[in-house]
Design a protein around this motif. Sequence first.
Motif, mmCIF file in Angstrom:
data_model
loop_
_atom_site.group_PDB
_atom_site.id
_atom_site.type_symbol
_atom_site.label_atom_id
_atom_site.label_comp_id
_atom_site.label_asym_id
_atom_site.label_seq_id
_atom_site.Cartn_x
_atom_site.Cartn_y
_atom_site.Cartn_z
ATOM 1 N N ALA A 41 42.822 38.906 42.155
ATOM 2 C CA ALA A 41 44.142 38.556 42.709
ATOM 3 C C ALA A 41 44.593 39.611 43.729
ATOM 4 N N ASN A 42 43.692 40.535 44.094
ATOM 5 C CA ASN A 42 43.983 41.674 44.973
ATOM 6 C C ASN A 42 45.147 42.505 44.436
ATOM 7 N N ASP A 43 45.231 42.605 43.110
ATOM 8 C CA ASP A 43 46.231 43.425 42.430
ATOM 9 C C ASP A 43 45.543 44.719 41.998
ATOM 10 N N LEU A 44 45.400 45.644 42.936
ATOM 11 C CA LEU A 44 44.649 46.860 42.654
ATOM 12 C C LEU A 44 45.360 47.749 41.648
ATOM 13 N N GLU A 45 46.698 47.750 41.662
ATOM 14 C CA GLU A 45 47.440 48.514 40.648
ATOM 15 C C GLU A 45 47.177 47.938 39.265
ATOM 16 N N LYS A 83 42.858 40.559 50.451
ATOM 17 C CA LYS A 83 42.140 39.655 49.543
ATOM 18 C C LYS A 83 40.737 39.353 50.076
ATOM 19 N N GLU A 84 40.605 39.278 51.398
ATOM 20 C CA GLU A 84 39.287 39.020 51.983
ATOM 21 C C GLU A 84 38.308 40.153 51.657
ATOM 22 N N HIS A 85 38.827 41.364 51.547
ATOM 23 C CA HIS A 85 37.978 42.512 51.230
ATOM 24 C C HIS A 85 37.731 42.657 49.726
ATOM 25 N N SER A 86 38.734 42.347 48.923
ATOM 26 C CA SER A 86 38.551 42.508 47.475
ATOM 27 C C SER A 86 37.778 41.339 46.880
ATOM 28 N N GLY A 87 37.978 40.135 47.421
ATOM 29 C CA GLY A 87 37.218 38.978 46.958
ATOM 30 C C GLY A 87 37.448 38.646 45.499
ATOM 31 N N PHE A 111 29.797 42.035 40.764
ATOM 32 C CA PHE A 111 29.530 41.096 41.838
ATOM 33 C C PHE A 111 30.853 40.759 42.518
ATOM 34 N N LEU A 112 30.942 41.062 43.804
ATOM 35 C CA LEU A 112 32.119 40.714 44.600
ATOM 36 C C LEU A 112 31.740 39.588 45.554
ATOM 37 N N LYS A 113 32.319 38.440 45.352
ATOM 38 C CA LYS A 113 32.136 37.296 46.247
ATOM 39 C C LYS A 113 33.257 37.374 47.268
ATOM 40 N N ARG A 114 32.894 37.582 48.571
ATOM 41 C CA ARG A 114 33.915 37.819 49.590
ATOM 42 C C ARG A 114 33.587 37.077 50.877
ATOM 43 N N SER A 115 34.646 36.690 51.587
ATOM 44 C CA SER A 115 34.452 36.039 52.885
ATOM 45 C C SER A 115 33.944 37.028 53.931
ATOM 46 N N VAL A 116 34.175 38.331 53.729
ATOM 47 C CA VAL A 116 33.693 39.344 54.674
ATOM 48 C C VAL A 116 32.280 39.822 54.313
ATOM 49 N N GLY A 117 31.667 39.184 53.335
ATOM 50 C CA GLY A 117 30.325 39.571 52.887
ATOM 51 C C GLY A 117 30.359 40.038 51.452
ATOM 52 N N ASP A 118 29.452 39.528 50.671
ATOM 53 C CA ASP A 118 29.409 39.879 49.251
ATOM 54 C C ASP A 118 29.008 41.338 49.066
#
Length: 142
Positions: A41-45, A83-87, A111-118
């Motif tokens: 959810a790109n909730d890094l905290e 979010k595109e980077h955290s995936g 495993f990070l599935k990302r639009s900017v590359g896994d």
Amino acid sequence: MKKLLMITCFLIAFGSNAQTEAEDKQAILAVMKLQEEAWSANDLEGFMQGYWKNDSLKFFGSSGLTKGWQQTLDNYKKGYPTKEHSGTLNFTISDISQIDEGSYWVMGEYFLKRSVGDANGVFLIIFKKIDGEWKIVADMSC
């Protein structure tokens, strides 16, 4: 009779220890599941809630050693700003082993599935029970 009592006490203690270890492992997996959800959810905290909020936290990755909870969070924010980077994060756990009472190591893959590359890699993390909660005190990911 005394021998029977000793055997019964041993079996209770052994069974109790095995049950406690299984409960510990389930609790650790629950922390990691919450981390997967927060990261995705790109909730890094929220992701960092699984880590010990202390200057003694250690993270070792491709950039070397980072010390401290806040510095680790700052590094995550810099490396995964959107979010595109955290995936979407998924863990595969290969082993959870007790180090001693109140601490375990966990080995696995991420495993990070990302639009900017896994992005995929491996990790070894150490969990310690602190104030009744399982927290990561050391993380080596690459």
